[in-house]
Scaffold this motif. Structure first.
Motif, PDB file in Angstrom:
ATOM      1  N   VAL A   1     -37.765   8.169  23.592  1.00 46.47           N
ATOM      2  CA  VAL A   1     -36.995   7.237  23.862  1.00 46.47           C
ATOM      3  C   VAL A   1     -37.612   5.799  25.280  1.00 46.47           C
ATOM      4  N   ALA A   2     -37.660   6.768  26.185  1.00 46.90           N
ATOM      5  CA  ALA A   2     -37.654   5.817  27.887  1.00 46.90           C
ATOM      6  C   ALA A   2     -37.945   6.679  27.942  1.00 46.90           C
ATOM      7  N   GLY A   3     -38.942   6.389  29.288  1.00 46.85           N
ATOM      8  CA  GLY A   3     -39.560   6.853  30.523  1.00 46.85           C
ATOM      9  C   GLY A   3     -39.584   6.929  32.384  1.00 46.85           C
ATOM     10  N   ILE A   4     -39.839   7.780  32.930  1.00 48.21           N
ATOM     11  CA  ILE A   4     -39.466   7.399  34.296  1.00 48.21           C
ATOM     12  C   ILE A   4     -41.532   7.399  34.368  1.00 48.21           C
TER      13      ILE A   4
ATOM     14  N   ALA B   1     -49.252  11.340  31.834  1.00 49.28           N
ATOM     15  CA  ALA B   1     -48.713  12.183  30.064  1.00 49.28           C
ATOM     16  C   ALA B   1     -47.491  11.254  29.299  1.00 49.28           C
ATOM     17  N   ALA B   2     -46.302  11.508  30.616  1.00 50.80           N
ATOM     18  CA  ALA B   2     -45.355  10.929  30.375  1.00 50.80           C
ATOM     19  C   ALA B   2     -45.344   9.593  29.950  1.00 50.80           C
ATOM     20  N   LEU B   3     -46.309   8.451  30.548  1.00 51.60           N
ATOM     21  CA  LEU B   3     -46.180   7.384  29.816  1.00 51.60           C
ATOM     22  C   LEU B   3     -46.193   7.246  28.287  1.00 51.60           C
ATOM     23  N   LYS B   4     -47.677   8.271  28.031  1.00 51.45           N
ATOM     24  CA  LYS B   4     -48.411   8.428  26.389  1.00 51.45           C
ATOM     25  C   LYS B   4     -47.330   8.467  25.717  1.00 51.45           C
TER      26      LYS B   4
ATOM     27  N   VAL C   1     -40.143   3.204  37.728  1.00 49.85           N
ATOM     28  CA  VAL C   1     -39.276   2.267  36.482  1.00 49.85           C
ATOM     29  C   VAL C   1     -38.861   2.629  35.014  1.00 49.85           C
ATOM     30  N   LEU C   2     -38.405   1.959  34.551  1.00 55.59           N
ATOM     31  CA  LEU C   2     -37.686   2.796  33.286  1.00 55.59           C
ATOM     32  C   LEU C   2     -38.375   2.143  32.255  1.00 55.59           C
ATOM     33  N   VAL C   3     -39.293   2.389  31.779  1.00 49.85           N
ATOM     34  CA  VAL C   3     -39.666   2.118  30.599  1.00 49.85           C
ATOM     35  C   VAL C   3     -39.500   2.533  29.080  1.00 49.85           C
ATOM     36  N   ALA C   4     -40.257   1.608  28.222  1.00 46.84           N
ATOM     37  CA  ALA C   4     -39.228   1.776  26.449  1.00 46.84           C
ATOM     38  C   ALA C   4     -40.958   1.441  26.030  1.00 46.84           C
ATOM     39  N   PRO C   5     -41.028   1.763  24.493  1.00 50.02           N
ATOM     40  CA  PRO C   5     -42.091   1.579  23.673  1.00 50.02           C
ATOM     41  C   PRO C   5     -42.478  -0.142  23.572  1.00 50.02           C
ATOM     42  N   ALA C   6     -43.517  -0.543  23.687  1.00 52.25           N
ATOM     43  CA  ALA C   6     -43.155  -2.026  24.046  1.00 52.25           C
ATOM     44  C   ALA C   6     -42.844  -2.871  23.437  1.00 52.25           C
TER      45      ALA C   6
ATOM     46  N   LEU D   1     -34.767  15.965  28.217  1.00 59.40           N
ATOM     47  CA  LEU D   1     -36.027  15.909  28.896  1.00 59.40           C
ATOM     48  C   LEU D   1     -37.027  16.514  28.450  1.00 59.40           C
ATOM     49  N   ALA D   2     -38.620  14.815  28.559  1.00 63.95           N
ATOM     50  CA  ALA D   2     -39.286  15.269  28.357  1.00 63.95           C
ATOM     51  C   ALA D   2     -40.102  15.876  29.125  1.00 63.95           C
ATOM     52  N   GLN D   3     -40.468  17.086  29.646  1.00 62.49           N
ATOM     53  CA  GLN D   3     -41.399  16.406  31.089  1.00 62.49           C
ATOM     54  C   GLN D   3     -42.522  17.182  30.797  1.00 62.49           C
ATOM     55  N   ALA D   4     -43.462  15.900  31.753  1.00 65.53           N
ATOM     56  CA  ALA D   4     -45.441  16.894  31.039  1.00 65.53           C
ATOM     57  C   ALA D   4     -46.134  16.862  32.812  1.00 65.53           C
ATOM     58  N   GLU D   5     -46.765  17.006  32.907  1.00 60.91           N
ATOM     59  CA  GLU D   5     -47.686  17.384  33.518  1.00 60.91           C
ATOM     60  C   GLU D   5     -47.834  16.471  34.409  1.00 60.91           C
ATOM     61  N   ASN D   6     -48.295  15.743  34.265  1.00 62.27           N
ATOM     62  CA  ASN D   6     -48.448  14.248  35.303  1.00 62.27           C
ATOM     63  C   ASN D   6     -47.423  13.734  34.619  1.00 62.27           C
TER      64      ASN D   6
END
Length: 266
Positions: A193-196, A182-185, A115-120, A174-179
């Protein structure tokens, strides 16, 4: 605003250990305790299941969470894991091809969605389809996701973006994270702005909201396999694997948004 140093801090080994519990080294392992290496996205559900299954297994497992790629490579290097739970089939096959998995114990346990998420506080909900201007939504910000070369959620996300003709317009954002956690955080902290992420991650993090769901046909099926490692001799490992398929475990997996693929046993 996204800050590079924040990303580095979140994905650095030390911060990751504090966030998720770093994979154990040979020196840290307790030979009398089951050691489970599990994809980071399983943390909430598996922590609860570990407690629930203690009576059946006879002990709680020591669970290390990180990206499936990092865990598989640690097993390849000799890390003392008894059970491996991957977020995709590729990393299980990677170990199986090296004869590091007891293939008789391997099972496709769970399914998931991305899913695509954004701040609450975000009010915007979108339909992820060809023609949607994802790059415009991100603007000068960043799109957080797992490493697209190694982390399963990142690979699924890249495939979906390519399928929807969005990849070229967001690749430089992109802001690529190790897992995936971490992307969610990064999204929850307002650094992206958003995350997958997986749908299950969105359930686990109150700081984000789902603003769109990627169509399942835009990426390979998301399947979580589980197996005992070839080097494991822990007598309680089969009991732990069995408990993952019980009705009580199914309920806990489903509460976190997973689809249970394996037949439920008594």
């Amino acid at each position: 605003m996204f800050r590079a140093e924040t990303l580095k801090g979140l994905v650095a080994a030390g911060a990751l250990a504090a966030l998720l519990g770093a994979p154990v080294s040979t020196a840290q392992a307790d030979d009398s305790q089951i050691v489970v290496f599990a994809a980071a996205s399983l943390k909430n559900a598996l922590d609860a299941i570990n407690t629930t299954c203690e009576a059946d297994v006879g002990e709680q497992a020591k669970i290390s969470y990180a990206s499936s790629s990092a865990l598989a490579r640690q097993i390849e290097e000799g890390a003392p894991a008894d059970i491996f739970m991957s977020a995709d089939l590729d990393w299980m096959k990677y170990l199986s091809d090296k004869n590091l998995i007891n293939t008789d114990t391997e099972e496709q346990l769970l399914g998931n969605r991305i899913v695509l998420v954004a701040p609450a506080e975000s009010a915007q909900e979108i339909v992820l389809e060809k023609g949607f201007d994802l790059a415009g939504l991100i603007g000068d910000g960043r799109l957080a996701m797992g490493d697209v070369q190694a982390v399963p959620a990142g690979k699924y996300g890249k495939a979906a973006l390519e399928s929807l003709d969005m990849w070229g317009s967001v690749e430089t954002k992109l802001a690529q994270a190790e897992n995936v956690r971490a992307a969610l955080k990064l999204v929850a902290a307002g650094e992206a702005v958003a995350g997958i992420v997986y749908a299950t991650d969105a359930v686990a993090e109150p700081g984000v909201k789902v603003i769109g769901t990627f169509p399942e046909e835009t990426h390979a099926p998301i399947i979580y396999p589980v197996a005992q490692t070839a080097e494991s001799s822990d007598e309680d490992a089969p009991a732990f694997l069995a408990c993952l398929k019980t009705e009580k475990a199914r309920k806990l997996f489903e509460e976190q948004g997973f689809t249970v693929l394996a037949p439920v046993s008594d």
